[in-house]
Enzyme design. Structure first.
Site: not given
Ligand code: NAP
Length: 283
Positions: A51, A95, A118
């Site tokens: 990312k 994450q 997200d």
């Protein structure tokens, strides 16, 4: 029967990363994404690295915060609050998975919805269910972008999603429903999954079970989207028996090179939207 079209997520993601790079440059804005990783999970570390590499490529500033697995939930919540309040930070990505002593829901709910690139905050998930603008989870939205690129319109199609997680299964089902597909969700307690998949025009498999979707489960012409990331004998594979299924399907995603790269480019696109302060729905 002609061989299946390969839905090339790698190629499409490259194209979209280039376009995004130009858009960001033209905007004069420098979007900023902060990733938060807790513990030493090697797969998580690899995904976060990918990312950050993508951020660099498109002109998004990024910072990676890493904490030991011993961090308390309260300290992690304080970190998220600090990031929420920093006007120079546009996107926050926590994450997953988090260590067991930390309640994942508490952390995801702490991220400001307008920085939730997200798309896992309940506000954004609720907006998805209402088919209203909001951040969409990256993997499901990436799949919709891939389908659109290849002219595959879910409207009036029978779609079967295998998996009901909050990050993939449920949101892709909602996106397909919003796109006027008739959607069935299968999971580990579903009996006789074949009966559903055999009727499907589109199958999205997000079970994380190598070679679970076999040729005898699908009907000719089906579109097969393989979200699974599995390691078998040191090799990466999806949920779908690609060699056999690709002889029957009309279109199929490879693993690697299908859904994975679409997830990353979608995260970049969501981050730019956060910087522009728009969380528009685009499917
Ligand atoms: P997850 O949270 O473990 O969910 C898996 C889902 O599959 C669950 O709903 C489970 O059912 C269902 N399932 C498991 N075995 C099954 C079976 N034999 N038959 C039917 N359903 C079954 O996983 P996830 O986060 O959704 O991820 C799924 C896969 O996608 C993993 O391999 C993951 O690594 C991969 N992934 C890829 C990307 C990408 O960018 N390519 C992104 C995210 C995830 P129950 O709910 O009944 O347990």
């Amino acid at each position: 029967m002609s061989p299946a079209t390969i839905l090339n997520g790698k190629m499409l993601s490259e194209k979209r990363l280039d376009l995004l790079h130009d858009e960001i440059e033209k905007s004069g804005i420098t979007p900023c994404l902060v990733t938060v990783i807790v513990g030493e999970d090697r797969a998580s570390q690899m995904y976060v690295r990918m990312k950050h590499t993508a951020c660099e490529r498109v002109g998004i500033e990024s910072e990676g915060l890493e904490y030991s697995a011993a961090i308390t939930e309260a300290d992690l919540l304080n970190t998220i609050q600090r990031l929420n309040q920093d006007p120079d930070i546009h996107g926050i990505l926590v994450q997953l998975p988090l260590p067991e002593h930390i309640n994942t829901g508490h952390i995801l709910r702490a991220v400001a919805p307008e920085k939730d690139v997200d798309g896992f905050h309940p506000v954004n998930l609720g907006l998805l269910l209402e088919n209203e603008p909001g951040f969409r989870p990256c993997t499901p939205l990436g799949i919709m972008t891939l389908l659109a690129e290849y002219g595959i319109d879910p409207a009036k199609k029978r779609a079967v999603v295998i998996g009901r997680s909050t990050d993939v299964g449920k949101p892709i089902a909602a996106l397909l429903l919003n796109a006027d597909a008739t959607v069935t969700i299968c999971h580990s307690k579903t009996e006789n999954i074949n009966a559903y998949t055999k009727e499907a025009d589109i199958i999205v498999s997000a079970a994380g079970r190598p070679h679970m979707v076999r040729a005898d489960m699908i009907s000719p012409g089906c579109v097969v989207i393989d979200v699974g990331i599995n390691h078998v004998d040191g090799k990466l594979c999806g949920d779908v028996d690609f060699d056999e299924v690709s002889k029957i399907a009309s279109a199929i995603t490879p693993v690697p090179g299908g859904v994975g790269p679409m997830t990353i480019v979608t995260l970049m696109e969501n981050t730019f939207k956060a910087a522009l302060n728009i969380s528009c729905k685009h499917v």
